[in-house]
Motif scaffolding. Structure first.
Motif, short mmCIF file in Angstrom:
data_model
loop_
_atom_site.label_atom_id
_atom_site.label_comp_id
_atom_site.label_asym_id
_atom_site.label_seq_id
_atom_site.Cartn_x
_atom_site.Cartn_y
_atom_site.Cartn_z
N ASP A 178 39.55 43.84 47.01
CA ASP A 178 38.79 44.22 45.82
C ASP A 178 37.80 43.08 45.56
O ASP A 178 38.15 42.06 44.96
CB ASP A 178 39.75 44.42 44.64
CG ASP A 178 39.07 45.00 43.43
OD1 ASP A 178 37.89 45.41 43.51
OD2 ASP A 178 39.74 45.06 42.36
N ILE A 184 34.56 41.59 43.85
CA ILE A 184 33.88 41.80 42.58
C ILE A 184 32.62 40.94 42.52
O ILE A 184 32.70 39.71 42.64
CB ILE A 184 34.80 41.45 41.39
CG1 ILE A 184 36.15 42.18 41.50
CG2 ILE A 184 34.12 41.72 40.06
CD1 ILE A 184 36.07 43.68 41.46
N ARG A 190 39.64 39.99 43.69
CA ARG A 190 40.62 40.30 42.65
C ARG A 190 41.87 40.86 43.31
O ARG A 190 41.80 41.77 44.14
CB ARG A 190 40.02 41.33 41.69
CG ARG A 190 40.79 41.46 40.40
CD ARG A 190 40.03 42.29 39.40
NE ARG A 190 38.89 41.54 38.88
CZ ARG A 190 37.91 42.10 38.16
NH1 ARG A 190 37.92 43.39 37.90
NH2 ARG A 190 36.92 41.35 37.70
#
Length: 131
Positions: A94, A96, A102
Motif C-alpha cells: 500500500d 501512499i 502503509r
C-alpha cells in the motif's frame, strides 16, 4: 537503542509497537547485507524513530492515532523511491503519495518486498550518484 527512541516506541500501543519493532529489525538486518550503507544512525526526526546513513535517504517509522490500524514506513518525499517501488510492488504494498508504505497492524509483513524497498532507501544516494 537510544533512550529517546525507546521512549517513543514505548508510547505506542502494543500492536503498533510490535509491528514497528519488526520493521526496525528489518532495517538493521537489511543494512547488514549492504556493506555500502555503512553504519546506521538511530535517532528521532519529527519525534519519530528514524534511521540514517551516508549512502541512503532517511527511513522513518511511525504510528498515528489518526490511523490507528496501520503503521507507516516513510522516506523523503523528494526522492523517486515511491515511483520505483510502484514499478515493483504496486500490487503487493500500500504505497501512499510520494513517501509512505502503509502496513496494517496484525498482518504479516511482506518481508521480501520490504527488504528490497529498505535496501533501495538505504542505498538511494549512492545509486543516484552512480547515474
Amino acid at each position: 537503542m537510544p533512550a529517546a527512541v525507546k521512549a517513543v516506541y514505548n508510547r505506542y500501543p502494543k500492536p503498533a509497537r510490535i509491528q514497528l519493532l519488526k520493521l526496525r529489525d528489518l532495517v538493521f538486518e537489511t543494512a547488514e547485507t549492504l556493506p555500502e550503507t555503512g553504519p546506521i544512525t538511530e535517532t528521532l526526526k519529527w519525534g519519530e524513530p528514524s534511521y540514517l546513513n551516508k549512502a541512503g535517504t532517511t527511513i522513518r517509522l511511525a504510528w498515528s492515532d489518526k490511523r490507528p490500524d496501520v503503521v507507516g514506513l516513510f522516506v523523503n518525499c523528494q526522492t523517486s523511491l515511491l515511483d520505483d517501488w510502484r514499478e515493483h510492488y504496486s500490487e503487493t504494498l500500500d504505497l501512499i503519495g510520494n513517501r509512505e508504505i502503509r502496513l496494517p497492524l496484525g498482518a504479516p509483513l511482506p518481508l521480501e518486498p520490504l527488504r528490497h524497498c529498505i535496501a533501495m532507501a538505504l542505498t538511494y544516494k549512492s545509486r543516484k550518484d552512480e547515474k
